[in-house]
Design a protein around this motif. Sequence first.
Motif, short mmCIF file in Angstrom:
data_model
loop_
_atom_site.label_atom_id
_atom_site.label_comp_id
_atom_site.label_asym_id
_atom_site.label_seq_id
_atom_site.Cartn_x
_atom_site.Cartn_y
_atom_site.Cartn_z
N VAL A 46 0.88 -1.17 0.00
CA VAL A 46 0.00 0.00 0.00
C VAL A 46 0.91 1.21 0.00
O VAL A 46 1.71 1.40 0.92
N MET A 58 -5.80 6.12 5.46
CA MET A 58 -5.25 4.79 5.69
C MET A 58 -6.01 4.01 6.75
O MET A 58 -6.21 2.80 6.63
N VAL A 76 3.01 -1.49 4.08
CA VAL A 76 2.73 -0.10 3.70
C VAL A 76 4.05 0.59 3.37
O VAL A 76 4.98 0.58 4.20
N SER A 78 5.65 3.86 3.21
CA SER A 78 5.39 5.21 3.72
C SER A 78 6.52 6.15 3.31
O SER A 78 7.69 5.90 3.60
N LEU A 87 1.62 5.46 11.41
CA LEU A 87 1.35 4.08 10.97
C LEU A 87 1.99 3.06 11.91
O LEU A 87 1.38 2.05 12.24
N VAL A 95 5.16 -1.59 8.26
CA VAL A 95 5.51 -0.34 7.59
C VAL A 95 6.96 -0.37 7.12
O VAL A 95 7.86 -0.75 7.88
#
Length: 427
Positions: A46, A58, A76, A78, A87, A95
């Motif tokens: 993501v 999110m 994710v 980021s 996150l 993450v």
Amino acid sequence: MGVVSDGKKSYRLLREALASRAAVQRVRRTLSQKGPHPRNTYKIAVYFADGAVNMYQMRQWYRPLVQLAERWPVVVLSRSATGAEQLIAEDGPPVAFVPTVRNLEKFIAKQDIRIVLYVNQNTRNFQMFRYGRRWHVFINHGESDKMYMTTNQYKAYDYALVAGQAARDRLSRTLWDYDIDRRTIEIGRPQADHYSGTLPYTPDERTVVLYAPTWEGDRPSAHYGSIATHGETLVRGLLATGRHRLIYRPHPRSGVVDDAYGAAHQRILTAIAEANATDATAHHIHDDGPELGWQLAAADVAVVDISAMVYDRLASGKPLMITRPADERASIDTKGYLSACEWLTVEGAADIVAEVDRVRGDEAAIARLDTWVTHYFGDTTPGAATAKFHAAIEQLMQKWDEWHARDDVPADAASEHDAADLDEDAG
């Protein structure tokens, strides 16, 4: 005046830069303690390039993604330190902090990412589009009839996962030469399968009203926010009855552009605090928490602005009203649900109690609501949307296998030179 304004701007930029640098250090320190990500583990990424202020985009996907990860591991990506920090602190997927394109490229090279999901249209999404041989899929951060939902940027993605027939109709009306049947997949509203949370009050005979306004907008066509036009009036009306409980959930960006809008928001907070101090049983709520779900399920009536909150609530199938923008320049798509919704005008806000009673008891309004729920989300039986979401991912994974089987070129042919050319993110 110009010198003062420039000075304030420079000070703000310096403060933001220092805060960002501190966040970078904290994120790297936290992630180093967790250890490196295992190689060749994640199949789905993501991509999230925004900071903490847009975390709402999110958060609503956390639970659907965690459930999806039981079949296809999710990470994710980021790009922002403040976003990564949030996150990491919250209960979401793993993450990877990749602030530069070089960081991003190094991480991608160590994983088997086959699908990249996007929750918004951040311009830095373009830096991820350079990676071929994987599907780039727009999942958005909500369903609405705002002009944002028909942007030509949809064409940049290989596929878009949309809520239902209403989204397909909207895109068909607006985009030229866009193959709706091939490039969109209906999944309903998976987030609605996870509406939950602990109520911060004990239910009683009070009628619960959720007021969830959006921010003021940064241009006239997007002036959907109602805090300064409807909000103070309707809040005062509901707080005064003694038979209503208000849940006030403003957009986190409220007041970032217009100081007057922010001042109106602060007056609402003061009014809520005073009402609770006067009546200890009222339990009016200022809700600024990260979790969205219990509010939508608990409210007897919702009052929302033109935003994704309309459709978050619509997915619950319960009564709602939409504030009619006071600015006539605000763009309104009247071909969808907004053509038959229950509007709350500025004048109507002064009679909010009667309006709340009306939408709860009007059988015709309830029947119209049921029709539109089906049009926007299809089957809203609990679990149905989650099943569609998983089936869509499975379909894309199968397509990836088909293309990969006939593709002899290495998945990541980008060179270090390409990365350096694209890397405009210092740090």
